[in-house]
Design a protein around this motif. Sequence first.
Motif, PDB file in Angstrom:
ATOM      1  N   VAL A 198      49.299  -6.412 -69.451  1.00  0.00           N
ATOM      2  CA  VAL A 198      50.405  -6.621 -70.397  1.00  0.00           C
ATOM      3  C   VAL A 198      51.727  -6.645 -69.636  1.00  0.00           C
ATOM      4  O   VAL A 198      52.546  -7.558 -69.785  1.00  0.00           O
ATOM      5  N   ILE A 199      51.939  -5.632 -68.796  1.00  0.00           N
ATOM      6  CA  ILE A 199      53.224  -5.468 -68.122  1.00  0.00           C
ATOM      7  C   ILE A 199      53.455  -6.587 -67.111  1.00  0.00           C
ATOM      8  O   ILE A 199      54.501  -7.228 -67.079  1.00  0.00           O
ATOM      9  N   MET A 200      52.423  -6.832 -66.263  1.00  0.00           N
ATOM     10  CA  MET A 200      52.619  -7.734 -65.135  1.00  0.00           C
ATOM     11  C   MET A 200      52.617  -9.201 -65.533  1.00  0.00           C
ATOM     12  O   MET A 200      53.390  -9.990 -65.032  1.00  0.00           O
ATOM     13  N   VAL A 201      51.700  -9.575 -66.417  1.00  0.00           N
ATOM     14  CA  VAL A 201      51.532 -11.001 -66.688  1.00  0.00           C
ATOM     15  C   VAL A 201      52.402 -11.470 -67.855  1.00  0.00           C
ATOM     16  O   VAL A 201      53.046 -12.505 -67.792  1.00  0.00           O
ATOM     17  N   PHE A 202      52.432 -10.674 -68.934  1.00  0.00           N
ATOM     18  CA  PHE A 202      53.017 -11.208 -70.169  1.00  0.00           C
ATOM     19  C   PHE A 202      54.378 -10.651 -70.571  1.00  0.00           C
ATOM     20  O   PHE A 202      55.104 -11.279 -71.315  1.00  0.00           O
ATOM     21  N   LEU A 203      54.738  -9.443 -70.115  1.00  0.00           N
ATOM     22  CA  LEU A 203      55.931  -8.791 -70.672  1.00  0.00           C
ATOM     23  C   LEU A 203      57.205  -9.589 -70.426  1.00  0.00           C
ATOM     24  O   LEU A 203      58.036  -9.753 -71.322  1.00  0.00           O
ATOM     25  N   ASN A 204      57.358 -10.114 -69.183  1.00  0.00           N
ATOM     26  CA  ASN A 204      58.528 -10.904 -68.835  1.00  0.00           C
ATOM     27  C   ASN A 204      58.743 -12.044 -69.845  1.00  0.00           C
ATOM     28  O   ASN A 204      59.821 -12.203 -70.429  1.00  0.00           O
ATOM     29  N   ASP A 205      57.686 -12.813 -70.066  1.00  0.00           N
ATOM     30  CA  ASP A 205      57.742 -13.974 -70.952  1.00  0.00           C
ATOM     31  C   ASP A 205      57.868 -13.544 -72.419  1.00  0.00           C
ATOM     32  O   ASP A 205      58.592 -14.154 -73.202  1.00  0.00           O
ATOM     33  N   PHE A 206      57.165 -12.446 -72.777  1.00  0.00           N
ATOM     34  CA  PHE A 206      57.171 -11.915 -74.144  1.00  0.00           C
ATOM     35  C   PHE A 206      58.596 -11.543 -74.582  1.00  0.00           C
ATOM     36  O   PHE A 206      59.040 -11.865 -75.683  1.00  0.00           O
ATOM     37  N   LEU A 207      59.341 -10.868 -73.678  1.00  0.00           N
ATOM     38  CA  LEU A 207      60.698 -10.437 -74.028  1.00  0.00           C
ATOM     39  C   LEU A 207      61.628 -11.631 -74.209  1.00  0.00           C
ATOM     40  O   LEU A 207      62.526 -11.598 -75.048  1.00  0.00           O
ATOM     41  N   THR A 208      61.398 -12.711 -73.451  1.00  0.00           N
ATOM     42  CA  THR A 208      62.251 -13.898 -73.629  1.00  0.00           C
ATOM     43  C   THR A 208      61.847 -14.668 -74.883  1.00  0.00           C
ATOM     44  O   THR A 208      62.679 -15.025 -75.695  1.00  0.00           O
ATOM     45  N   GLN A 209      60.527 -14.899 -75.035  1.00  0.00           N
ATOM     46  CA  GLN A 209      60.075 -15.764 -76.136  1.00  0.00           C
ATOM     47  C   GLN A 209      60.128 -15.062 -77.500  1.00  0.00           C
ATOM     48  O   GLN A 209      60.564 -15.650 -78.475  1.00  0.00           O
ATOM     49  N   GLU A 210      59.669 -13.811 -77.587  1.00  0.00           N
ATOM     50  CA  GLU A 210      59.551 -13.162 -78.903  1.00  0.00           C
ATOM     51  C   GLU A 210      60.769 -12.302 -79.239  1.00  0.00           C
ATOM     52  O   GLU A 210      61.058 -12.073 -80.397  1.00  0.00           O
ATOM     53  N   LYS A 211      61.412 -11.749 -78.213  1.00  0.00           N
ATOM     54  CA  LYS A 211      62.508 -10.810 -78.491  1.00  0.00           C
ATOM     55  C   LYS A 211      63.876 -11.417 -78.187  1.00  0.00           C
ATOM     56  O   LYS A 211      64.896 -10.739 -78.273  1.00  0.00           O
ATOM     57  N   GLY A 212      63.881 -12.696 -77.781  1.00  0.00           N
ATOM     58  CA  GLY A 212      65.138 -13.428 -77.647  1.00  0.00           C
ATOM     59  C   GLY A 212      66.039 -13.051 -76.472  1.00  0.00           C
ATOM     60  O   GLY A 212      67.236 -13.305 -76.501  1.00  0.00           O
ATOM     61  N   MET A 213      65.493 -12.447 -75.419  1.00  0.00           N
ATOM     62  CA  MET A 213      66.320 -12.193 -74.229  1.00  0.00           C
ATOM     63  C   MET A 213      66.366 -13.469 -73.382  1.00  0.00           C
ATOM     64  O   MET A 213      65.523 -14.337 -73.529  1.00  0.00           O
ATOM     65  N   SER A 214      67.363 -13.541 -72.461  1.00  0.00           N
ATOM     66  CA  SER A 214      67.343 -14.647 -71.497  1.00  0.00           C
ATOM     67  C   SER A 214      66.343 -14.298 -70.392  1.00  0.00           C
ATOM     68  O   SER A 214      65.960 -13.137 -70.249  1.00  0.00           O
ATOM     69  N   VAL A 215      65.934 -15.309 -69.603  1.00  0.00           N
ATOM     70  CA  VAL A 215      64.980 -15.057 -68.510  1.00  0.00           C
ATOM     71  C   VAL A 215      65.560 -14.005 -67.559  1.00  0.00           C
ATOM     72  O   VAL A 215      64.868 -13.087 -67.117  1.00  0.00           O
TER      73      VAL A 215
END
Length: 452
Positions: A255-272
């Motif tokens: 979860v942390i290594m593969v998806f969290l980075n992308d999850f926070l941008t796509q679902e939670k609206g942060m910038s990359v």
Amino acid sequence: GDGGEGEASKLQGKKLASVVMLCTLTGLLFADQNIMAPNLTQIAHDFGFSDKERDAKLGGEISFAFFVMGGPVSLLVGWLADYTDRKILFVGLILLGEGPALMTIFVRQYWELLVLRALTGIAIGGAMPLVFSFLGDMYPAKERANVSAIISLSIGVGITVGQLVAGFAGPIWGWRMPFVIVSLPATILAIASWWVIHEPQRGCEEGGLQQKFEDKEGFEYKERITPGKACGIFTIPTNNLTFMQGIPGCLPWAVIMVFLNDFLTQEKGMSVEESTIVLTCLNVGGCFGALGGGILGQWFYNWRRPSVTLLMGFSTLIGIFPVLWLVTLDTPLPPFWLICTVAFFGGAVSYITGPNVRAILLNVNAPETRGTTFAIYNLMDHLGTGLGPGILVIFQMVTGDDRSASFVAAVVVGWSICGGTWLGTGFVMTRDEDRLQKRLESGEGPQTCCFP
């Protein structure tokens, strides 16, 4: 008198130079591990993938190739580490990992990326058994968690730097460039390391063998791995508990290594950039956790040996909470500094276990079985990390494509099993350690099973 002291300090110098070189190269090699994470969506667009394909192919398939290819090869490297000259193996492996990373600049099709990532995965899989086989023969049990902490720290720093480079260079120069920025210095250093790394004598740091090294001038520990000794690895309860928790323990890391980075941008609206900073805070926390955890673990171990497993168990269970908080963030988001602080804390707590597991494995296994033991441990870890994203994709189907619900399930299930296992390890660890030293002293050598 003087000659001996001069020799000893020269050896200390060589040892230090070797450790620094092993750490630097390990760090640079691991910088490749997460180098795609910040730019998953950019890579997906480049290959014309949909969002669903992005998670399945770039998250699932590439992780699978990267870690699962690495696993079986690490078994072979582990076996060779217990058998032949470790320096040739190490330098060769680093070049095998960094060469393909350099070649990524020429990638035009998805299958090319898949093949190159698998090759780098092989190097990462093989490096750990080798490094720890080196360290076990450089340091005694009362220092191993400390040294293991420094290696864990290098891995943490490497992963952090790789992700930072990718998160900030990727959006500017495209996703291929970060690979070159990381692998070019690594390739040059690997060639230089041939003249720096010093191959230690096998078994020279074992309590049970000290007498023999002192009594006989020029005593050499000549034992090597055999099929019987390899099977004997599974007769040691501490090993089995450690291998068993590998797969569930790695689910939250997927979860942390593969998806969290992308999850926070796509679902939670942060910038990359923002989500990369959050993950960097988590990784930097991890660096502190790995270093502090190793030193603390060593202190616990030297005080009362089994107490180190309590530290490992409870820190794993506590680590569940900050990660849960990060995957269930409410929008509007809480203040950015708070998210970063929780990420830092989560990283620090969940990295405590790492260096201590490796020290425990060194302490219950004989010098000639360590490479193989670490390869098996790595294989379980890699199966967890490689299958993790796939298992998550299955969790997502069950939860009706709800990314955050599947993440919650993975973190709670994974680390509960893992923390419980560590609490149980305390009951068998000291017995396994004492048995090994007795067998080394009497010349019986490690337990064998099934084969001679």
